[in-house]
Design a protein around this motif. Structure first.
Motif, PDB file in Angstrom:
ATOM      1  N   SER A 181      39.369  34.393  30.915  1.00 33.78           N
ATOM      2  CA  SER A 181      38.220  33.492  30.769  1.00 33.78           C
ATOM      3  C   SER A 181      37.636  33.087  32.119  1.00 33.78           C
ATOM      4  CB  SER A 181      38.642  32.234  29.990  1.00 33.78           C
ATOM      5  OG  SER A 181      39.629  31.502  30.707  1.00 33.78           O
ATOM      6  N   GLY A 182      38.221  33.603  33.201  1.00 35.06           N
ATOM      7  CA  GLY A 182      37.705  33.315  34.537  1.00 35.06           C
ATOM      8  C   GLY A 182      38.075  31.948  35.059  1.00 35.06           C
ATOM      9  N   GLU A 183      39.067  31.283  34.448  1.00 32.06           N
ATOM     10  CA  GLU A 183      39.501  29.972  34.911  1.00 32.06           C
ATOM     11  C   GLU A 183      40.498  30.117  36.056  1.00 32.06           C
ATOM     12  OE1 GLU A 183      40.579  27.197  31.731  1.00 32.06           O
ATOM     13  OE2 GLU A 183      39.696  28.605  30.296  1.00 32.06           O
ATOM     14  N   THR A 184      40.594  29.077  36.868  1.00 33.63           N
ATOM     15  CA  THR A 184      41.490  29.126  38.013  1.00 33.63           C
ATOM     16  C   THR A 184      42.949  29.019  37.572  1.00 33.63           C
ATOM     17  OG1 THR A 184      41.312  26.726  38.299  1.00 33.63           O
ATOM     18  CG2 THR A 184      39.783  28.111  39.558  1.00 33.63           C
ATOM     19  N   LEU A 185      43.814  29.609  38.379  1.00 30.85           N
ATOM     20  CA  LEU A 185      45.240  29.576  38.118  1.00 30.85           C
ATOM     21  C   LEU A 185      45.939  28.657  39.108  1.00 30.85           C
ATOM     22  CD1 LEU A 185      46.296  33.300  37.446  1.00 30.85           C
ATOM     23  CD2 LEU A 185      46.367  31.405  35.833  1.00 30.85           C
ATOM     24  N   SER A 186      46.842  27.844  38.601  1.00 28.94           N
ATOM     25  CA  SER A 186      47.689  27.027  39.467  1.00 28.94           C
ATOM     26  C   SER A 186      48.886  26.602  38.644  1.00 28.94           C
ATOM     27  CB  SER A 186      46.939  25.783  39.982  1.00 28.94           C
ATOM     28  OG  SER A 186      46.709  24.860  38.927  1.00 28.94           O
ATOM     29  N   TRP A 187      49.994  26.313  39.335  1.00 28.49           N
ATOM     30  CA  TRP A 187      51.196  25.897  38.618  1.00 28.49           C
ATOM     31  C   TRP A 187      50.963  24.596  37.852  1.00 28.49           C
ATOM     32  CZ3 TRP A 187      54.778  29.001  37.253  1.00 28.49           C
ATOM     33  CH2 TRP A 187      55.164  30.064  38.069  1.00 28.49           C
ATOM     34  N   SER A 188      50.177  23.704  38.444  1.00 24.63           N
ATOM     35  CA  SER A 188      49.934  22.426  37.769  1.00 24.63           C
ATOM     36  C   SER A 188      49.201  22.631  36.450  1.00 24.63           C
ATOM     37  CB  SER A 188      49.140  21.488  38.679  1.00 24.63           C
ATOM     38  OG  SER A 188      47.865  22.046  38.986  1.00 24.63           O
ATOM     39  N   LYS A 189      48.248  23.564  36.440  1.00 22.94           N
ATOM     40  CA  LYS A 189      47.494  23.826  35.213  1.00 22.94           C
ATOM     41  C   LYS A 189      48.370  24.526  34.171  1.00 22.94           C
ATOM     42  CE  LYS A 189      42.970  24.085  37.487  1.00 22.94           C
ATOM     43  NZ  LYS A 189      42.462  22.845  36.876  1.00 22.94           N
ATOM     44  N   ILE A 190      49.185  25.483  34.624  1.00 23.35           N
ATOM     45  CA  ILE A 190      50.055  26.208  33.690  1.00 23.35           C
ATOM     46  C   ILE A 190      51.085  25.255  33.084  1.00 23.35           C
ATOM     47  CG2 ILE A 190      51.692  28.089  33.422  1.00 23.35           C
ATOM     48  CD1 ILE A 190      48.788  28.942  33.966  1.00 23.35           C
ATOM     49  N   PHE A 191      51.767  24.489  33.956  1.00 21.47           N
ATOM     50  CA  PHE A 191      52.773  23.550  33.459  1.00 21.47           C
ATOM     51  C   PHE A 191      52.121  22.436  32.633  1.00 21.47           C
ATOM     52  CE2 PHE A 191      55.640  24.901  37.120  1.00 21.47           C
ATOM     53  CZ  PHE A 191      56.485  25.623  36.277  1.00 21.47           C
ATOM     54  N   GLY A 192      50.914  22.053  33.033  1.00 21.54           N
ATOM     55  CA  GLY A 192      50.208  21.022  32.273  1.00 21.54           C
ATOM     56  C   GLY A 192      49.919  21.475  30.852  1.00 21.54           C
ATOM     57  N   THR A 193      49.492  22.724  30.705  1.00 21.92           N
ATOM     58  CA  THR A 193      49.227  23.271  29.374  1.00 21.92           C
ATOM     59  C   THR A 193      50.509  23.377  28.560  1.00 21.92           C
ATOM     60  OG1 THR A 193      47.313  24.529  30.170  1.00 21.92           O
ATOM     61  CG2 THR A 193      48.342  25.276  28.122  1.00 21.92           C
ATOM     62  N   MET A 194      51.572  23.833  29.205  1.00 20.46           N
ATOM     63  CA  MET A 194      52.852  23.962  28.501  1.00 20.46           C
ATOM     64  C   MET A 194      53.362  22.592  28.058  1.00 20.46           C
ATOM     65  SD  MET A 194      54.661  26.840  30.951  1.00 20.46           S
ATOM     66  CE  MET A 194      56.194  26.901  30.009  1.00 20.46           C
ATOM     67  N   TRP A 195      53.242  21.600  28.931  1.00 19.60           N
ATOM     68  CA  TRP A 195      53.715  20.259  28.612  1.00 19.60           C
ATOM     69  C   TRP A 195      52.895  19.639  27.481  1.00 19.60           C
ATOM     70  CZ3 TRP A 195      57.849  17.434  29.150  1.00 19.60           C
ATOM     71  CH2 TRP A 195      57.780  16.032  28.990  1.00 19.60           C
ATOM     72  N   ALA A 196      51.611  19.962  27.450  1.00 20.38           N
ATOM     73  CA  ALA A 196      50.727  19.399  26.422  1.00 20.38           C
ATOM     74  C   ALA A 196      51.107  19.866  25.023  1.00 20.38           C
ATOM     75  CB  ALA A 196      49.274  19.772  26.722  1.00 20.38           C
ATOM     76  N   GLN A 197      51.816  20.989  24.929  1.00 19.37           N
ATOM     77  CA  GLN A 197      52.175  21.523  23.614  1.00 19.37           C
ATOM     78  C   GLN A 197      53.169  20.631  22.875  1.00 19.37           C
ATOM     79  OE1 GLN A 197      50.189  23.983  22.697  1.00 19.37           O
ATOM     80  NE2 GLN A 197      49.444  23.828  24.813  1.00 19.37           N
ATOM     81  N   VAL A 257      54.967  31.162  26.406  1.00 27.81           N
ATOM     82  CA  VAL A 257      53.754  30.348  26.277  1.00 27.81           C
ATOM     83  C   VAL A 257      53.016  30.247  27.610  1.00 27.81           C
ATOM     84  CG1 VAL A 257      52.897  28.006  25.847  1.00 27.81           C
ATOM     85  CG2 VAL A 257      54.549  29.029  24.285  1.00 27.81           C
ATOM     86  N   GLY A 258      53.783  30.045  28.682  1.00 29.10           N
ATOM     87  CA  GLY A 258      53.156  29.978  30.005  1.00 29.10           C
ATOM     88  C   GLY A 258      52.452  31.271  30.370  1.00 29.10           C
ATOM     89  N   LEU A 259      53.009  32.402  29.946  1.00 25.83           N
ATOM     90  CA  LEU A 259      52.400  33.705  30.219  1.00 25.83           C
ATOM     91  C   LEU A 259      51.110  33.879  29.424  1.00 25.83           C
ATOM     92  CD1 LEU A 259      55.696  35.769  30.048  1.00 25.83           C
ATOM     93  CD2 LEU A 259      54.452  35.149  32.120  1.00 25.83           C
ATOM     94  N   TYR A 260      51.103  33.385  28.180  1.00 25.11           N
ATOM     95  CA  TYR A 260      49.873  33.441  27.387  1.00 25.11           C
ATOM     96  C   TYR A 260      48.763  32.647  28.082  1.00 25.11           C
ATOM     97  CZ  TYR A 260      53.213  34.685  23.662  1.00 25.11           C
ATOM     98  OH  TYR A 260      54.209  35.251  22.915  1.00 25.11           O
ATOM     99  N   GLU A 261      49.137  31.500  28.642  1.00 26.87           N
ATOM    100  CA  GLU A 261      48.140  30.672  29.323  1.00 26.87           C
ATOM    101  C   GLU A 261      47.618  31.366  30.576  1.00 26.87           C
ATOM    102  OE1 GLU A 261      45.688  27.348  30.316  1.00 26.87           O
ATOM    103  OE2 GLU A 261      46.462  28.251  28.483  1.00 26.87           O
TER     104      GLU A 261
END
Length: 276
Positions: free
Chosen positions: A105-121, A94-98
């Motif tokens: 989509s040209g969005e910025t990458l950061s661990w906080s954003k990746i983990f935040g998306t994963m946690w939101a699931q 899932v983190g890789l998909y994000e």
């Protein structure tokens, strides 16, 4: 075939899925799979740290499962346990998909954003897919125990080597191996069909998990040759990657994860009224 470049949804809830058009499933070819693989490799090269770290965590998890089986004196279950562990690959990716979604989509990458998306699931429909994967994994281990009892009797083995010798040197062991792999292949194909599209779809779209699984199965049925070919490719790469103490998964998993995202974008088109 061009990829669907619609951005992920922010509005709508799974409860109103009955009033929303189903995602459109496109017919793809083997060339589309090859293109998706090239795009997946590209994503891995653009953000290798994320892929390597997620792959390393997954590889350590597999190693832990095998070592735990040995510590509990059930080393004869090491092989089926390791194979069963790989079934959770789509969930781990899932983190890789994000990462791929953000890169494209040209969005910025950061661990906080990746983990935040994963946690939101955890509060979204994607979390229900964990139960689907867990159910298949439990079925996997039960069929192993059942076949062991049928062909090798109700006994344990002192070591994996003893188990391996029994399996490859006796008619009963060879029958267990053959039937076990056939049953395992069927379960793997079922899980692949249910999850190959549903995980990335649920990450990008606010859909219910039943709709996502139906869409995933439709994608496999509509393009059986390229999709099942991809399933066999994934299986072969994962088996090879598992051989050297799961080390190969550090690289293989992220490439497969990124590729699956691009394959999803080729397979599915979200109707305009469903997109952002």
């Amino acid at each position: 075939m061009n990829e669907n470049n619609s951005a992920p949804m922010s509005a709508g809830t799974p409860a109103d899925d009955g009033m929303r058009p189903m995602p459109k499933v496109n017919t793809i070819s083997v060339n589309d799979v090859i293109d998706a693989l090239a795009a997946g490799l590209g994503d891995f090269r653009r953000a290798p740290v994320y892929g390597l770290c997620i792959g390393a965590v997954f590889a350590l998890g597999g190693l832990f499962v095998v070592l735990s089986a040995a510590a509990l004196n059930i080393s004869y279950l090491s092989y089926p346990a390791a194979a069963g562990f790989v079934l959770i690959g789509p969930f781990a990716a899932v983190g890789l998909y994000e990462v791929s979604r953000r890169l494209n989509s040209g969005e910025t990458l950061s661990w906080s954003k990746i983990f935040g998306t994963m946690w939101a699931q955890k509060s979204r429909e994607l979390s229900w897919m964990a139960f689907v994967v867990l159910f298949i994994q439990i079925m996997w281990m039960y069929q192993v125990r059942l076949l062991l009892a049928l062909f090798l009797g109700f006994r344990s083995f002192a070591s994996f080597q003893e188990f391996l010798n029994e399996v490859i040197s006796t008619p009963e062991g060879l029958m267990f191996l053959a039937i076990g792999h056939v049953v395992g292949a069927v379960l793997s194909l079922i899980l692949f069909s249910l999850t190959v599209i549903s995980f990335p779809l649920l990450l990008e779209e606010d859909r219910d998990f039943i709709t996502a699984m139906i869409t995933s199965v439709r994608a496999v049925v509509k393009s059986p040759v390229p999709m099942i070919g991809w399933a066999f490719t994934v299986t072969a790469l994962l088996i090879v990657s598992m051989v050297p103490a799961f080390i190969g998964l550090v690289v293989t998993l992220p490439i497969l994860g990124h590729t699956t995202w691009h394959l999803y974008r080729k397979c599915v088109t979200i109707p305009e009224e469903c997109g952002r």
